[in-house]
Design a protein around this motif. Sequence first.
Motif, PDB file in Angstrom:
ATOM      1  N   PHE A  34       0.828  -1.188   0.000  1.00  0.00           N
ATOM      2  CA  PHE A  34       0.000   0.000   0.000  1.00  0.00           C
ATOM      3  C   PHE A  34       0.877   1.258   0.000  1.00  0.00           C
ATOM      4  CE2 PHE A  34      -3.713  -2.433   1.479  1.00  0.00           C
ATOM      5  CZ  PHE A  34      -3.088  -3.527   2.069  1.00  0.00           C
ATOM      6  N   TYR A  36       0.057   5.161   1.321  1.00  0.00           N
ATOM      7  CA  TYR A  36      -0.864   6.118   1.918  1.00  0.00           C
ATOM      8  C   TYR A  36      -0.224   7.505   1.824  1.00  0.00           C
ATOM      9  CZ  TYR A  36      -4.070   2.729   4.029  1.00  0.00           C
ATOM     10  OH  TYR A  36      -5.019   1.741   4.234  1.00  0.00           O
ATOM     11  N   LEU A  46      -5.637   6.434   1.726  1.00  0.00           N
ATOM     12  CA  LEU A  46      -5.081   5.461   0.799  1.00  0.00           C
ATOM     13  C   LEU A  46      -4.859   6.096  -0.571  1.00  0.00           C
ATOM     14  CD1 LEU A  46      -4.314   2.457   0.326  1.00  0.00           C
ATOM     15  CD2 LEU A  46      -6.658   2.152  -0.524  1.00  0.00           C
ATOM     16  N   LYS A  49      -3.038   0.528  -3.908  1.00  0.00           N
ATOM     17  CA  LYS A  49      -2.650  -0.722  -3.266  1.00  0.00           C
ATOM     18  C   LYS A  49      -2.469  -1.818  -4.298  1.00  0.00           C
ATOM     19  CE  LYS A  49      -7.423  -1.975  -1.993  1.00  0.00           C
ATOM     20  NZ  LYS A  49      -8.329  -2.267  -0.824  1.00  0.00           N
ATOM     21  N   LEU A  51      -2.800  -5.889  -4.489  1.00  0.00           N
ATOM     22  CA  LEU A  51      -3.265  -7.110  -3.823  1.00  0.00           C
ATOM     23  C   LEU A  51      -2.897  -8.335  -4.649  1.00  0.00           C
ATOM     24  CD1 LEU A  51      -6.793  -5.971  -2.565  1.00  0.00           C
ATOM     25  CD2 LEU A  51      -4.582  -5.818  -1.413  1.00  0.00           C
ATOM     26  N   SER A  94       1.219  -5.728   4.378  1.00  0.00           N
ATOM     27  CA  SER A  94       0.547  -6.704   5.225  1.00  0.00           C
ATOM     28  C   SER A  94       0.734  -8.079   4.602  1.00  0.00           C
ATOM     29  CB  SER A  94      -0.939  -6.391   5.373  1.00  0.00           C
ATOM     30  OG  SER A  94      -1.629  -6.697   4.174  1.00  0.00           O
ATOM     31  N   ASP A  98      -3.993 -11.470   6.939  1.00  0.00           N
ATOM     32  CA  ASP A  98      -3.556 -10.969   8.235  1.00  0.00           C
ATOM     33  C   ASP A  98      -4.259  -9.653   8.547  1.00  0.00           C
ATOM     34  OD1 ASP A  98      -0.206 -10.665   9.726  1.00  0.00           O
ATOM     35  OD2 ASP A  98      -2.207 -10.696  10.603  1.00  0.00           O
ATOM     36  N   TYR A  99      -4.209  -9.252   9.804  1.00  0.00           N
ATOM     37  CA  TYR A  99      -4.793  -7.985  10.223  1.00  0.00           C
ATOM     38  C   TYR A  99      -3.750  -6.885  10.368  1.00  0.00           C
ATOM     39  CZ  TYR A  99      -9.332 -10.080  11.154  1.00  0.00           C
ATOM     40  OH  TYR A  99     -10.547 -10.694  11.015  1.00  0.00           O
TER      41      TYR A  99
ATOM     42  N   TYR B  31     -12.813  -3.350  12.703  1.00  0.00           N
ATOM     43  CA  TYR B  31     -11.431  -3.180  13.125  1.00  0.00           C
ATOM     44  C   TYR B  31     -11.140  -1.712  13.396  1.00  0.00           C
ATOM     45  CZ  TYR B  31      -6.307  -3.597  12.976  1.00  0.00           C
ATOM     46  OH  TYR B  31      -4.976  -3.572  13.282  1.00  0.00           O
ATOM     47  N   GLN B  45       1.935   1.149  15.766  1.00  0.00           N
ATOM     48  CA  GLN B  45       0.630   0.773  16.299  1.00  0.00           C
ATOM     49  C   GLN B  45       0.701   0.614  17.824  1.00  0.00           C
ATOM     50  OE1 GLN B  45      -1.062  -3.166  15.348  1.00  0.00           O
ATOM     51  NE2 GLN B  45      -2.817  -2.053  14.529  1.00  0.00           N
ATOM     52  N   MET B  50     -10.384  -5.920  17.112  1.00  0.00           N
ATOM     53  CA  MET B  50     -11.011  -6.592  15.971  1.00  0.00           C
ATOM     54  C   MET B  50     -12.530  -6.642  16.094  1.00  0.00           C
ATOM     55  SD  MET B  50      -8.353  -9.461  14.655  1.00  0.00           S
ATOM     56  CE  MET B  50      -8.010 -10.310  16.187  1.00  0.00           C
ATOM     57  N   ARG B  94     -11.289   0.159   9.754  1.00  0.00           N
ATOM     58  CA  ARG B  94     -11.504  -0.483   8.448  1.00  0.00           C
ATOM     59  C   ARG B  94     -12.449  -1.653   8.656  1.00  0.00           C
ATOM     60  NH1 ARG B  94      -5.672  -2.615   9.130  1.00  0.00           N
ATOM     61  NH2 ARG B  94      -6.051  -4.803   9.637  1.00  0.00           N
ATOM     62  N   LEU B  97      -9.918  -7.240   7.400  1.00  0.00           N
ATOM     63  CA  LEU B  97      -8.526  -7.590   7.120  1.00  0.00           C
ATOM     64  C   LEU B  97      -7.706  -6.393   6.636  1.00  0.00           C
ATOM     65  CD1 LEU B  97      -9.018 -11.023   5.310  1.00  0.00           C
ATOM     66  CD2 LEU B  97      -8.095 -10.647   7.605  1.00  0.00           C
ATOM     67  N   ALA B  98      -6.393  -6.553   6.674  1.00  0.00           N
ATOM     68  CA  ALA B  98      -5.493  -5.464   6.287  1.00  0.00           C
ATOM     69  C   ALA B  98      -5.626  -5.090   4.814  1.00  0.00           C
ATOM     70  CB  ALA B  98      -4.052  -5.844   6.596  1.00  0.00           C
ATOM     71  N   THR B  99      -6.212  -5.955   4.001  1.00  0.00           N
ATOM     72  CA  THR B  99      -6.406  -5.623   2.585  1.00  0.00           C
ATOM     73  C   THR B  99      -7.499  -4.574   2.378  1.00  0.00           C
ATOM     74  OG1 THR B  99      -7.831  -7.571   2.480  1.00  0.00           O
ATOM     75  CG2 THR B  99      -5.584  -7.796   1.644  1.00  0.00           C
ATOM     76  N   ASP B 100      -8.350  -4.394   3.396  1.00  0.00           N
ATOM     77  CA  ASP B 100      -9.382  -3.368   3.302  1.00  0.00           C
ATOM     78  C   ASP B 100      -8.760  -1.987   3.449  1.00  0.00           C
ATOM     79  OD1 ASP B 100     -11.545  -5.436   5.326  1.00  0.00           O
ATOM     80  OD2 ASP B 100     -11.394  -5.310   3.135  1.00  0.00           O
ATOM     81  N   THR B 101      -9.349  -1.006   2.812  1.00  0.00           N
ATOM     82  CA  THR B 101      -8.874   0.366   2.963  1.00  0.00           C
ATOM     83  C   THR B 101      -9.058   0.821   4.404  1.00  0.00           C
ATOM     84  OG1 THR B 101      -9.389   0.911   0.672  1.00  0.00           O
ATOM     85  CG2 THR B 101      -9.207   2.746   2.226  1.00  0.00           C
ATOM     86  N   GLN B 102      -8.019   1.430   4.943  1.00  0.00           N
ATOM     87  CA  GLN B 102      -8.062   1.914   6.318  1.00  0.00           C
ATOM     88  C   GLN B 102      -8.325   3.421   6.304  1.00  0.00           C
ATOM     89  OE1 GLN B 102      -6.113  -0.049   9.680  1.00  0.00           O
ATOM     90  NE2 GLN B 102      -4.563   1.538   9.483  1.00  0.00           N
TER      91      GLN B 102
END
Lengths: 113, 113
Positions: A34, A36, A46, A49, A51, A94, A98-99, B31, B45, B50, B94, B97-102
Motif C-alpha cells: 500500500f 498512503y 489510501l 494498493k 493485492l 501486510s 492478516d490484520y 477493526y 501501532q 477486531m 476499516r 482484514l489489512a487488505t481493506d482500505t483503512q
Amino acid sequence: AQSVTQLDSQVPVFEEAPVELRCNYSSSVSVYLFWYVQYPNQGLQLLLKYLSGSTLVKSINGFEAEFNKSQTSFHLRKPSVHISDTAEYFCAVSRFNDYKLSFGAGTTVTVRA
Amino acid sequence: EAQVTQNPRYLITVTGKKLTVTCSQNMNHEYMSWYRQDPGLGLRQIYYSMNVEVTDKGDVPEGYKVSRKEKRNFPLILESPSPNQTSLYFCASRPGLATDTQYFGPGTRLTVL
C-alpha cells in the motif's frame, strides 16, 4: 514478521518534474502493499494498493507503483508533480489473510514552483 | 459522510494527569486501531481491536490502555502520561482484514510537560 524501509526521508522536487519514492519490504510470505498519503495537518488516506494481478497499479491523481517481487520493492512514481502533491507518503505492507499493517517511516515530498 | 473523528485535536497536559482521547467511526467497521506518529519513525501501532470487547497490543502499548464497549468507539487512555508520550496520535478503522482500505482520523497532537 514483515517490515518496510523507505529509502528517502525527504524528496524536494520542482513542479512538473518527475518523482520516485522508493519502498522495499521484507517478508517470508506473500504480501500486500500500500501507499498512503498524508497532506499537511490531515490524517492518512489510501493512495493505491497492490493485492494481486497486474504488478502496476495506478491512482486517480496520476501516481503509479510497481510491485517487483524479485527486488522486494514497491516504488511510487509520478511523471509530473503539482504543488498540491506536497505531502508525506507512507509505504505499508501486510501479509496474506492478516490484520497487521506495518508502515514505513515516511517520505516527505516538497514540490516547489 | 463516512468519517473517523477524534477529540481533542490538540492537548497540552502535565506529567501524571490522566487523559482520554476519544475516537468514533460511523462506518460500522469491525477493526479499529491507534497509532502514534513520531519524526523518523513513521506510524507505530499502539493497540487494536477486531471487534467489541476484543482488543490486543500493538508494537508500542506501554503506558496506554484502550476499551471497545461499542462498535463505533475506541478511546485511548493515558493513565499517567509522561513526556515521552508527546506525539501525534491517529485513530483508524476499516471493515476487517489489512487488505481493506483503512480510514484515519484527523489526528490528536499531545504534548506532555
